[in-house]
Design an enzyme around this catalytic site. Sequence first.
Site, short mmCIF file in Angstrom:
data_model
loop_
_atom_site.label_atom_id
_atom_site.label_comp_id
_atom_site.label_asym_id
_atom_site.label_seq_id
_atom_site.Cartn_x
_atom_site.Cartn_y
_atom_site.Cartn_z
N HIS A 336 49.02 34.98 43.09
CA HIS A 336 48.59 35.74 41.91
C HIS A 336 47.50 34.99 41.16
O HIS A 336 46.44 35.54 40.84
CB HIS A 336 49.81 35.96 41.01
CG HIS A 336 49.53 36.63 39.71
ND1 HIS A 336 49.92 37.92 39.43
CD2 HIS A 336 48.92 36.19 38.57
CE1 HIS A 336 49.54 38.25 38.21
NE2 HIS A 336 48.94 37.20 37.66
N GLU A 337 47.75 33.71 40.86
CA GLU A 337 46.81 32.97 40.03
C GLU A 337 45.48 32.72 40.75
O GLU A 337 44.41 32.82 40.15
CB GLU A 337 47.43 31.65 39.57
CG GLU A 337 48.68 31.80 38.72
CD GLU A 337 48.49 32.67 37.49
OE1 GLU A 337 47.34 32.91 37.08
OE2 GLU A 337 49.50 33.11 36.94
N HIS A 340 43.25 35.65 40.50
CA HIS A 340 42.47 35.74 39.25
C HIS A 340 41.11 35.06 39.44
O HIS A 340 40.09 35.53 38.93
CB HIS A 340 43.22 35.08 38.10
CG HIS A 340 44.22 35.98 37.43
ND1 HIS A 340 43.90 37.24 36.98
CD2 HIS A 340 45.54 35.78 37.12
CE1 HIS A 340 44.97 37.79 36.42
NE2 HIS A 340 45.98 36.93 36.50
N GLU A 360 44.97 42.32 36.40
CA GLU A 360 46.33 41.84 36.65
C GLU A 360 46.91 42.45 37.92
O GLU A 360 47.59 41.77 38.69
CB GLU A 360 47.23 42.17 35.46
CG GLU A 360 47.26 41.10 34.39
CD GLU A 360 47.80 39.77 34.89
OE1 GLU A 360 48.80 39.76 35.64
OE2 GLU A 360 47.21 38.75 34.54
N HIS A 429 49.32 42.90 31.55
CA HIS A 429 50.48 42.83 32.42
C HIS A 429 51.22 44.17 32.47
O HIS A 429 51.93 44.44 33.44
CB HIS A 429 51.43 41.73 31.95
CG HIS A 429 50.84 40.36 32.02
ND1 HIS A 429 50.21 39.78 30.94
CD2 HIS A 429 50.75 39.46 33.03
CE1 HIS A 429 49.78 38.58 31.29
NE2 HIS A 429 50.10 38.36 32.54
#
Length: 528
Positions: A336-337, A340, A360, A429
């Site tokens: 996920h990170e 980004h 997101e 989110h």
Amino acid sequence: MLHLAVLAGLTALSAPAFAGKANPAATLRANDLLASHGTAAQRATDDAFAVRDIVVDNDGTEHVRFDRTFRGLPVIGGDVVMHSRNGAFKAASLSLKTRERPGLRATKSADDAILAAGADFNGTLSDIGSLGLVVYARGARPVLAYEIRVRGVSKRDGEADMRYFVDAKTGKVLDKWNRIHTAAATGVGQTLFLGDVSMVTNSVSGGYQLVDPTRGSGNTRDGKGKVIDTVYNTAAIMTDTDNNWGNNAESSVASEASDAHVGVATTWDFYKTVFNRSGIYNDGVGVKSVVNVTFRNGGPATGGNAAWYGAPYKFMAYGLGTSSWFPVVAIDVAGHEMTHGVTEATSNLAYSNDAGGLNEASSDIMGTMVEFFANNAADTPDYMIGEKIYRSNPTGKTALRYMFRPGDADGGRSYNCYPAATFAGVDPHYSSGPANHFFYLLAEGAVNPSGFSYTPSQLVCNGDTGVTGIGRDAAQRIWYRALTVYFNSNETYAQARAHTLQAATDLYGSGSTQYNAVARAWSAVSVN
């Protein structure tokens, strides 16, 4: 250097022949097209353009992404992708709808704008200052604005490095978002979540470093339990004498460090194997990860978070956990990170309104695909986000978010279906819900996920219970192509529908099974 096992991957269907920034010929052609097709790009007389990213398909089709300035001022929301083949213009992707530009005389001062941003921040300030004038073009019409940077701890955003845009004539706050993109609105590695796994480290005199020379020398560091803002520049790379890291328990920081290190390596391998992307910025450079840290959040510092810190910092941070959460180093969190970062390097989706939700969702989607790519029996792949971080999860159904019914994971805060109006002021989110839901339906169809008891009608917003999935591989390729080739910084859900349909056309053909499935899945979450 120890070259250890690398996870097996998927075979690429249609990897680009080239992706990156250093392609002078493509840049020259795209600049020529900007000159000859300025109307399509909403080019004003004093606009100038700088290349952010270039993707060249195997058939020679070029997609050159530009950031825009007007008389030297950045145009926020003015980015454009020029699409061409053999020098012939095909299309332009952008959100800007006008060639109108504002006058450049401010009636409010930078100090006025700083005061407005500071008042809106509602927290403890570390520092605040003006980054100068910009043209803010994410609204109905471009306006002159100040960009204000605010750092500190916000009651709303927690650890914050905010971009504010304040109208230079009225002093009104036009938009804001946090540069720190978090996972919540809140060599043998003996890991916490994955068991004992092989991982690449670096052999040095007297021992080993938690550095991966095979993946751009990405490295993992110990934050010593401190607030991340105070240690990200000074945290030391972790070392060991016997190359056995951790003990599968929190009593050794090396355990959580192993999870993070393996998560980053797996995400690197996923992007490289599936999309031929070499690292976050496609430059072969690895990332710095700092584990065992806390985050400021308006009260006592918390270990219950993880974050990608974007440019100019470019590192990942993992919280040390809380009484309710384990250290936040699950593999879908790493995926996920890092995503980004990929988003920042390509479409640069803003972190507010529809674009924030799509930002997101991109991280949730690709983080989930990383989990499936890893296919580790200790963390069975699923469409739940962050379920492994909960200390108490006897049913295995507690998670930050569900992709199949987003609102059911967080008490209805996430949106299952797209609302009648576009998202405005909604936490990204939660506004990510419709895109996450779309992706689940695209990949799997209106099919009950394992361990749950949903009916097909509960999995769609429009009663279309016959939605059929095309599989994860095709779904992830369509999303990635849309994200990196067509999405722009001010992307709306309506544009995301059109751009994923274009991506499906590129990969599988207009009217193909995959194309029709994209259209049907978007309609099933009320994006029409």
